[in-house]
Design a protein around this motif. Structure first.
Motif, mmCIF file in Angstrom:
data_model
loop_
_atom_site.group_PDB
_atom_site.id
_atom_site.type_symbol
_atom_site.label_atom_id
_atom_site.label_comp_id
_atom_site.label_asym_id
_atom_site.label_seq_id
_atom_site.Cartn_x
_atom_site.Cartn_y
_atom_site.Cartn_z
ATOM 1 N N UNK A 39 6.993 -2.810 6.480
ATOM 2 C CA UNK A 39 5.893 -2.055 4.924
ATOM 3 C C UNK A 39 4.921 -2.705 4.762
ATOM 4 N N UNK A 40 4.810 -4.021 4.984
ATOM 5 C CA UNK A 40 3.358 -4.201 4.400
ATOM 6 C C UNK A 40 2.363 -4.221 5.080
ATOM 7 N N UNK A 43 2.058 -0.829 3.546
ATOM 8 C CA UNK A 43 1.192 -1.105 1.913
ATOM 9 C C UNK A 43 -0.320 -0.586 2.814
ATOM 10 N N UNK A 44 -0.756 -2.453 3.385
ATOM 11 C CA UNK A 44 -2.385 -2.446 3.498
ATOM 12 C C UNK A 44 -2.918 -1.049 4.048
ATOM 13 N N UNK A 48 1.864 4.089 3.523
ATOM 14 C CA UNK A 48 3.011 3.496 3.182
ATOM 15 C C UNK A 48 3.383 4.872 2.028
ATOM 16 N N UNK A 49 2.321 5.078 0.838
ATOM 17 C CA UNK A 49 3.335 6.118 0.289
ATOM 18 C C UNK A 49 2.186 7.822 0.334
ATOM 19 N N UNK A 52 4.605 11.007 -0.358
ATOM 20 C CA UNK A 52 5.065 10.661 -2.183
ATOM 21 C C UNK A 52 4.217 12.067 -2.145
ATOM 22 N N UNK B 45 11.462 -0.922 -1.359
ATOM 23 C CA UNK B 45 9.960 -2.242 -1.398
ATOM 24 C C UNK B 45 9.881 -1.226 -2.218
ATOM 25 N N UNK B 46 9.409 0.324 -2.277
ATOM 26 C CA UNK B 46 9.153 1.163 -3.324
ATOM 27 C C UNK B 46 8.840 0.344 -4.783
ATOM 28 N N UNK B 49 7.448 -2.894 -4.681
ATOM 29 C CA UNK B 49 5.290 -2.518 -4.383
ATOM 30 C C UNK B 49 4.756 -1.786 -5.651
ATOM 31 N N UNK B 50 6.198 -0.803 -6.486
ATOM 32 C CA UNK B 50 4.932 -0.511 -7.180
ATOM 33 C C UNK B 50 4.729 -1.500 -8.480
ATOM 34 N N UNK B 54 0.325 -2.525 -6.009
ATOM 35 C CA UNK B 54 -0.176 -2.407 -4.112
ATOM 36 C C UNK B 54 -1.269 -3.582 -3.536
ATOM 37 N N UNK B 55 -1.996 -3.761 -4.798
ATOM 38 C CA UNK B 55 -2.788 -4.419 -4.128
ATOM 39 C C UNK B 55 -2.959 -6.190 -3.461
ATOM 40 N N UNK B 56 -1.393 -6.170 -4.979
ATOM 41 C CA UNK B 56 -1.519 -7.811 -4.826
ATOM 42 C C UNK B 56 0.068 -7.800 -4.166
ATOM 43 N N UNK B 57 0.861 -7.308 -3.592
ATOM 44 C CA UNK B 57 1.969 -7.515 -2.885
ATOM 45 C C UNK B 57 0.945 -8.061 -1.545
#
Lengths: 363, 95
Positions: A39-40, A43-44, A48-49, A52, B45-46, B49-50, B54-57
């Motif tokens: 997941x990480x 996201x990076x 990931x989204x 949606x 997870x979503x 993260x929200x 998004x940037x700091x996770x």
């Protein structure tokens, strides 16, 4: 590794259970960690989204589940809006009629493939004959591509409208446009040959002076090509002349004569052939008379018959390697039927003027 | 206690050496995907993260947030099957 110090039963069993659970939780944590990494990374990397969308569009594109509408919420009507635009002629055709239309419009389908087959076959037969070579090559080259079908179709329509190009080539070939019908009959005969048994001695003689005349083993017909036709040898030609005209028959004309008559002997042969043809069977195309008869009997059935006749002419043109013959056949039949129609119309009218005369007399 | 820890180390080594650990991991992953655990976890997870932005996770954040939930969400059937496999392995190699 020895595990004898680890009993499986007794008070140590709880210890073993604990160990088992420990291993299990290790595994689950492993799986969780794997998921977290996954997941990480997503996201990076920013994907990931991706799946949606915002709420508005989610609502907009929600699947509609109601009776009478499709999943987009549109009311569907079974018989409306089912028209297709023909890619060739840009007309809108009802879906149920689209396939037949396309067949005709593009010149594809069963019928035209038959035409093409026949054309190919006849082209192979007559590759050595006097038919328009350039034209034939054209057809052969194009026969395999889709666009060519269109072209061929155009060519056909050209024939119908008696295009200058067509008539020009005819003029070039025969010197006279009027002989196109003769050419056609000649070509038909060419395929079938002549039955020598039906000819008189005079006809035979004149025929043999202009044509090859070798009798085929299979069809028992005479070859109607020029005397220098490559299919038969001089020997064969001589033998045929001896057989048909007797030993006193004139031998083959010498080379000079043949060369001299080369350019003229084809039209001559055609003229002769057509004459013979006319003598043989007074009506050159029985379908014509049939259609005209039918037209006099039933004026209703005249139109479809005429159409059929025209299309037949088209088909035969395909067989003739593009000689432009259908002009003669089609137009003649139509003119005939027109004449018959006019006479039919006139006939009932004739007594009409006479009736007032009678009345006048009476008065 | 040293005896205990030594035994644990031995068993773990055995698990890895025999390749059983890898097999169990694969089995667990497949089962969890199959029963929808993975999708649940992703949804969670979503949220996380929200919440974090998004940037700091970070991976640590995720692990801290996710692992307890993940442990709780494993279906009983999967858990039972896995425990059974581990027990069988131990019984096979304990003697």
């Amino acid at each position: 590794m020895k595990m004898e110090d680890m009993p499986l039963s007794g008070p140590d069993n709880t210890k073993l259970e604990a160990l088992v659970h420990e291993i299990y939780s290790d595994l689950v944590e492993d799986a969780c960690l794997g998921l977290c990494f996954e997941v990480h990374r997503a996201v990076k990397q920013g994907y990931f989204f991706l799946d949606e969308t915002d709420q508005e569009s989610m609502k907009e594109f929600e699947i509609v589940d109601q009776p009478g509408v499709d999943i987009f919420g549109q009311v569907y009507n079974q018989w409306k809006n089912k028209e297709c635009e023909c890619p060739n002629c840009k007309r809108f055709i009802a879906a149920s009629r689209f396939a037949p239309h396309l067949e005709k419009c593009l010149g594809m389908g069963r019928n035209s493939s038959r035409i093409a087959n026949r054309r190919l076959a006849s082209n192979n037969n007559m590759s050595k004959s006097e038919s328009d070579q350039e034209d034939n090559d054209d057809l052969n080259d194009n026969d395999w591509s889709y666009g060519a079908e269109k072209k061929a179709k155009k060519r056909k329509s050209d024939k119908n409208t008696n295009s200058p190009r067509r008539s020009k080539s005819l003029k070039h070939k025969n010197g006279d446009l009027g002989s196109s019908v003769n050419t056609e009959s000649y070509k038909y005969n060419y395929n079938t040959g002549i039955n020598y048994e039906t000819l008189g001695p005079d006809e035979l003689r004149s025929l043999l002076t202009t044509q090859c005349g070798v009798i085929s083993e299979h069809t028992k017909k005479m070859c109607t090509r020029s005397q220098r036709c490559p299919q038969h040898t001089d020997e064969q030609r001589r033998a045929v002349r001896v057989f048909l005209l007797g030993p006193s028959a004139p031998s083959l004309p010498d080379g000079d004569a043949v060369v001299e008559s080369d350019s003229y002997d084809i039209p001559d042969g055609q003229a002769l052939m057509s004459r013979l043809q006319w003598e043989d069977s007074p009506d050159i195309s029985p379908t014509d008379s049939a259609s005209s008869k039918a037209s006099t009997n039933h004026s209703d059935s005249r139109r479809p018959k005429k159409k059929k006749r025209a299309s037949l002419g088209l088909n035969s043109s395909g067989g003739g390697g593009g000689s432009g013959c259908p002009i003669g056949g089609g137009s003649s039949s139509s003119s005939q039927s027109n004449i018959s129609l006019s006479t039919k119309k006139k006939r009932p009218k004739l007594p009409a003027p006479s009736i007032p005369n009678i009345y006048d007399d009476l008065n | 206690m040293s005896k205990d820890s030594r035994m644990r180390a031995t068993i773990n080594q055995k698990l890895t050496e025999m390749g059983e650990r890898e097999r169990l991991k694969e089995l667990l992953r497949a089962k969890l995907t199959e029963c929808g655990w993975k999708d649940q976890m992703k949804a969670h997870c979503k949220e996380v993260i929200k919440e974090k932005g998004l940037e700091h996770v970070t991976v640590e954040d995720l692990v801290v947030e996710i692992t307890p939930k993940g442990r709780a969400l494993v279906p009983d059937s999967v858990k039972k099957e896995l425990l059974q496999r581990i027990r069988a392995f131990l019984a096979q190699h304990a003697t």
